[in-house]
Design a protein around this motif. Structure first.
Motif, mmCIF file in Angstrom:
data_model
loop_
_atom_site.group_PDB
_atom_site.id
_atom_site.type_symbol
_atom_site.label_atom_id
_atom_site.label_comp_id
_atom_site.label_asym_id
_atom_site.label_seq_id
_atom_site.Cartn_x
_atom_site.Cartn_y
_atom_site.Cartn_z
ATOM 1 N N ASP A 52 0.879 -1.167 0.000
ATOM 2 C CA ASP A 52 0.000 0.000 0.000
ATOM 3 C C ASP A 52 0.919 1.219 0.000
ATOM 4 O O ASP A 52 1.646 1.446 0.972
ATOM 5 C CB ASP A 52 -0.897 -0.009 1.240
ATOM 6 C CG ASP A 52 -1.787 1.212 1.342
ATOM 7 O OD1 ASP A 52 -1.559 2.216 0.625
ATOM 8 O OD2 ASP A 52 -2.721 1.183 2.165
ATOM 9 N N GLU A 53 0.904 1.979 -1.072
ATOM 10 C CA GLU A 53 1.852 3.090 -1.217
ATOM 11 C C GLU A 53 1.707 4.174 -0.149
ATOM 12 O O GLU A 53 2.615 4.970 0.046
ATOM 13 C CB GLU A 53 1.767 3.706 -2.610
ATOM 14 C CG GLU A 53 0.529 4.529 -2.862
ATOM 15 C CD GLU A 53 0.543 5.205 -4.219
ATOM 16 O OE1 GLU A 53 1.580 5.237 -4.897
ATOM 17 O OE2 GLU A 53 -0.521 5.711 -4.612
ATOM 18 N N SER A 54 0.582 4.185 0.565
ATOM 19 C CA SER A 54 0.404 5.198 1.599
ATOM 20 C C SER A 54 1.121 4.823 2.901
ATOM 21 O O SER A 54 1.255 5.665 3.789
ATOM 22 C CB SER A 54 -1.088 5.427 1.872
ATOM 23 O OG SER A 54 -1.662 4.285 2.481
ATOM 24 N N GLN A 55 1.571 3.592 3.010
ATOM 25 C CA GLN A 55 2.261 3.142 4.219
ATOM 26 C C GLN A 55 3.701 3.660 4.237
ATOM 27 O O GLN A 55 4.344 3.751 3.196
ATOM 28 C CB GLN A 55 2.262 1.612 4.306
ATOM 29 C CG GLN A 55 0.875 1.004 4.369
ATOM 30 C CD GLN A 55 0.100 1.470 5.596
ATOM 31 O OE1 GLN A 55 0.584 1.416 6.705
ATOM 32 N NE2 GLN A 55 -1.117 1.960 5.364
ATOM 33 N N THR A 56 4.198 3.973 5.426
ATOM 34 C CA THR A 56 5.575 4.445 5.548
ATOM 35 C C THR A 56 6.554 3.299 5.771
ATOM 36 O O THR A 56 7.743 3.448 5.514
ATOM 37 C CB THR A 56 5.713 5.457 6.698
ATOM 38 O OG1 THR A 56 5.250 4.851 7.903
ATOM 39 C CG2 THR A 56 4.904 6.713 6.409
ATOM 40 N N LYS A 143 5.971 0.315 -4.992
ATOM 41 C CA LYS A 143 4.830 0.822 -4.232
ATOM 42 C C LYS A 143 3.538 0.573 -5.014
ATOM 43 O O LYS A 143 3.367 1.084 -6.119
ATOM 44 C CB LYS A 143 5.006 2.310 -3.921
ATOM 45 C CG LYS A 143 6.206 2.567 -3.009
ATOM 46 C CD LYS A 143 6.232 3.978 -2.514
ATOM 47 C CE LYS A 143 7.367 4.163 -1.522
ATOM 48 N NZ LYS A 143 7.274 5.462 -0.846
ATOM 49 N N ALA A 145 -0.121 1.158 -5.815
ATOM 50 C CA ALA A 145 -1.130 2.214 -5.675
ATOM 51 C C ALA A 145 -2.514 1.603 -5.464
ATOM 52 O O ALA A 145 -3.278 2.048 -4.614
ATOM 53 C CB ALA A 145 -1.124 3.128 -6.891
ATOM 54 N N TRP A 146 -2.847 0.588 -6.265
ATOM 55 C CA TRP A 146 -4.102 -0.137 -6.097
ATOM 56 C C TRP A 146 -4.000 -1.465 -6.826
ATOM 57 O O TRP A 146 -3.124 -1.678 -7.655
ATOM 58 C CB TRP A 146 -5.313 0.660 -6.571
ATOM 59 C CG TRP A 146 -5.428 0.845 -8.052
ATOM 60 C CD1 TRP A 146 -5.970 -0.033 -8.953
ATOM 61 C CD2 TRP A 146 -5.002 1.976 -8.817
ATOM 62 N NE1 TRP A 146 -5.898 0.488 -10.229
ATOM 63 C CE2 TRP A 146 -5.311 1.714 -10.172
ATOM 64 C CE3 TRP A 146 -4.391 3.185 -8.493
ATOM 65 C CZ2 TRP A 146 -5.020 2.613 -11.193
ATOM 66 C CZ3 TRP A 146 -4.112 4.072 -9.512
ATOM 67 C CH2 TRP A 146 -4.430 3.787 -10.842
#
Length: 154
Positions: A52-56, A143, A145-146
C-alpha cells in the motif's frame, strides 16, 4: 516557450541504458528469468515492497541481491504475467541517478475453468548506479497504488 535542456550524447546514452534496465526488469519477470532479474541489481541492493503506497513501512525488505530470488520466484504462482511500463522520470547525477516509473502488472491465474486477472498499479522509486559502464538498480521501492481483481470469461 519552456526551458529545454540540451542533453549531451553521454546523458542520452545513460538515459537510454537506464530505460533498458527498467524494461529488462519487466521482461525478466514475464519470462520467469529470476537469475537475469537478480543480475540487474547491485550485490548490496536495497529492495522494498510497499503493498500500500500510503504506508511508511515496507511489507517486505531485502538487503542484498541473493535474497531477491524468492521474491522473483513467487511469480511462478501465476499462469502468466505481463508488465507494462509507462512514463518514467530519470534524474542523472554523474554515475548515479534516481527515477520514478509507472507500471501496470497483469497477473493471470487459471485453475480448471476458473480464470482470474489481478492488475496492480505500481510506482517504482529507484536509485541507479553505473559500474564499469553498466547501469544497475542500487535501490528499488515497489509501491502498489491499487489492485484490481476480476474474473475472466473464456
Amino acid at each position: 516557450m519552456a526551458n529545454v535542456k540540451i542533453l549531451s550524447l553521454e546523458e542520452i546514452a545513460d538515459r537510454d541504458a537506464i530505460r533498458d534496465l527498467i524494461d529488462a526488469y519487466a521482461f525478466c519477470a514475464d519470462t520467469r528469468d529470476a537469475k537475469g532479474q537478480m543480475a540487474l541489481f547491485t550485490e548490496d541492493t536495497l529492495f522494498r515492497v510497499f503493498m500500500d503506497e500510503s504506508q511508511t513501512e515496507p511489507s517486505q525488505t531485502v538487503h542484498n541481491r541473493n535474497d531477491l530470488a524468492p521474491i522473483f520466484d513467487n511469480l511462478n504462482i501465476y499462469t502468466s504475467t505481463m508488465h507494462f511500463n509507462g512514463q518514467s522520470k530519470i534524474t542523472l547525477s554523474g554515475n548515479t541517478a534516481t527515477g520514478i516509473t509507472y507500471c501496470f502488472a497483469h497477473h493471470l491465474t487459471i485453475e480448471g475453468d476458473d480464470k482470474k486477472l489481478m492488475v496492480a498499479a505500481i510506482r517504482y522509486y529507484d536509485e541507479f548506479i553505473k559500474i564499469d559502464d553498466t547501469w544497475f538498480f542500487k535501490k528499488r521501492d515497489l509501491k502498489v497504488a491499487w489492485v484490481e481483481n476480476k474474473p475472466l470469461n473464456s
